[in-house]
Design a protein around this motif. Structure first.
Motif, PDB file in Angstrom:
ATOM      1  N   ASN A 179       2.407   1.383  -4.099  1.00 23.97           N
ATOM      2  CA  ASN A 179       1.170   2.148  -4.115  1.00 23.97           C
ATOM      3  C   ASN A 179       0.817   3.700  -4.122  1.00 23.97           C
ATOM      4  O   ASN A 179       0.287   4.488  -4.894  1.00 23.97           O
TER       5      ASN A 179
ATOM      6  N   ALA B 185      -2.685  10.690 -12.770  1.00 23.95           N
ATOM      7  CA  ALA B 185      -3.626   9.565 -11.991  1.00 23.95           C
ATOM      8  C   ALA B 185      -5.060   9.926 -12.399  1.00 23.95           C
ATOM      9  O   ALA B 185      -5.720  10.857 -12.665  1.00 23.95           O
TER      10      ALA B 185
ATOM     11  N   ILE C 243      -8.032   7.354  -0.030  1.00 24.20           N
ATOM     12  CA  ILE C 243      -8.229   5.762  -0.258  1.00 24.20           C
ATOM     13  C   ILE C 243      -7.303   5.332   0.190  1.00 24.20           C
ATOM     14  O   ILE C 243      -7.302   3.680   1.724  1.00 24.20           O
ATOM     15  N   LEU C 244      -6.156   4.832  -0.418  1.00 20.12           N
ATOM     16  CA  LEU C 244      -4.959   4.242   0.107  1.00 20.12           C
ATOM     17  C   LEU C 244      -4.336   5.118   1.334  1.00 20.12           C
ATOM     18  O   LEU C 244      -4.438   4.020   2.374  1.00 20.12           O
TER      19      LEU C 244
ATOM     20  N   PHE D 139       1.169   6.564  -6.500  1.00 19.04           N
ATOM     21  CA  PHE D 139       0.138   7.822  -6.853  1.00 19.04           C
ATOM     22  C   PHE D 139       0.208   9.167  -7.119  1.00 19.04           C
ATOM     23  O   PHE D 139       0.688  10.022  -7.430  1.00 19.04           O
TER      24      PHE D 139
ATOM     25  N   ASN E 106      -7.846   8.538 -10.799  1.00 14.42           N
ATOM     26  CA  ASN E 106      -8.479   9.019  -9.651  1.00 14.42           C
ATOM     27  C   ASN E 106      -7.889   9.596  -8.839  1.00 14.42           C
ATOM     28  O   ASN E 106      -6.950   9.167  -8.002  1.00 14.42           O
TER      29      ASN E 106
ATOM     30  N   TYR F 258      -9.782  10.443  -5.957  1.00 12.98           N
ATOM     31  CA  TYR F 258      -9.483  10.342  -4.416  1.00 12.98           C
ATOM     32  C   TYR F 258      -8.910   8.913  -4.194  1.00 12.98           C
ATOM     33  O   TYR F 258      -8.887   8.293  -2.715  1.00 12.98           O
ATOM     34  N   GLU F 259      -7.926   8.256  -4.967  1.00 11.01           N
ATOM     35  CA  GLU F 259      -6.817   7.123  -4.412  1.00 11.01           C
ATOM     36  C   GLU F 259      -5.657   7.092  -3.805  1.00 11.01           C
ATOM     37  O   GLU F 259      -5.915   6.756  -2.808  1.00 11.01           O
TER      38      GLU F 259
ATOM     39  N   LYS G  96       0.497  -0.897   0.211  1.00 13.74           N
ATOM     40  CA  LYS G  96      -0.227   0.152  -0.047  1.00 13.74           C
ATOM     41  C   LYS G  96       0.679   0.838  -0.088  1.00 13.74           C
ATOM     42  O   LYS G  96       0.722   2.854  -0.667  1.00 13.74           O
TER      43      LYS G  96
END
Length: 64
Positions: free
Chosen positions: A23, A36, A44-45, A27, A38, A40-41, A20
């Motif tokens: 990631n 990017a 979330i991560l 991101f 999304n 909001y990714e 994570k």
């Protein structure tokens, strides 16, 4: 998701935390290059990382 975290082993959680974080790093570099899809990714991560860390710290507290 919280229920699945409690069922996993420490080793699995640490590996998932590592993934994570990688990631999230990817991101952040993608956002700077506007790749990017999304926006909001990242949020979330970060929340998933916090959940995993909370579970790991609570397990550590229980053992000490």
């Amino acid at each position: 998701m919280a229920k699945t975290l409690t069922e996993r082993t420490d080793k699995d959680l640490k590996q998932e935390l590592k993934d994570k974080r990688e990631n999230l790093r990817a991101f952040r570099f993608g956002v700077s290059g506007s790749k990017a899809k999304n926006p909001y990714e990242g949020r979330i991560l970060r929340k998933e990382i916090a959940r995993i860390m909370t579970e790991l710290f609570s397990r550590d507290k229980k053992t000490t």
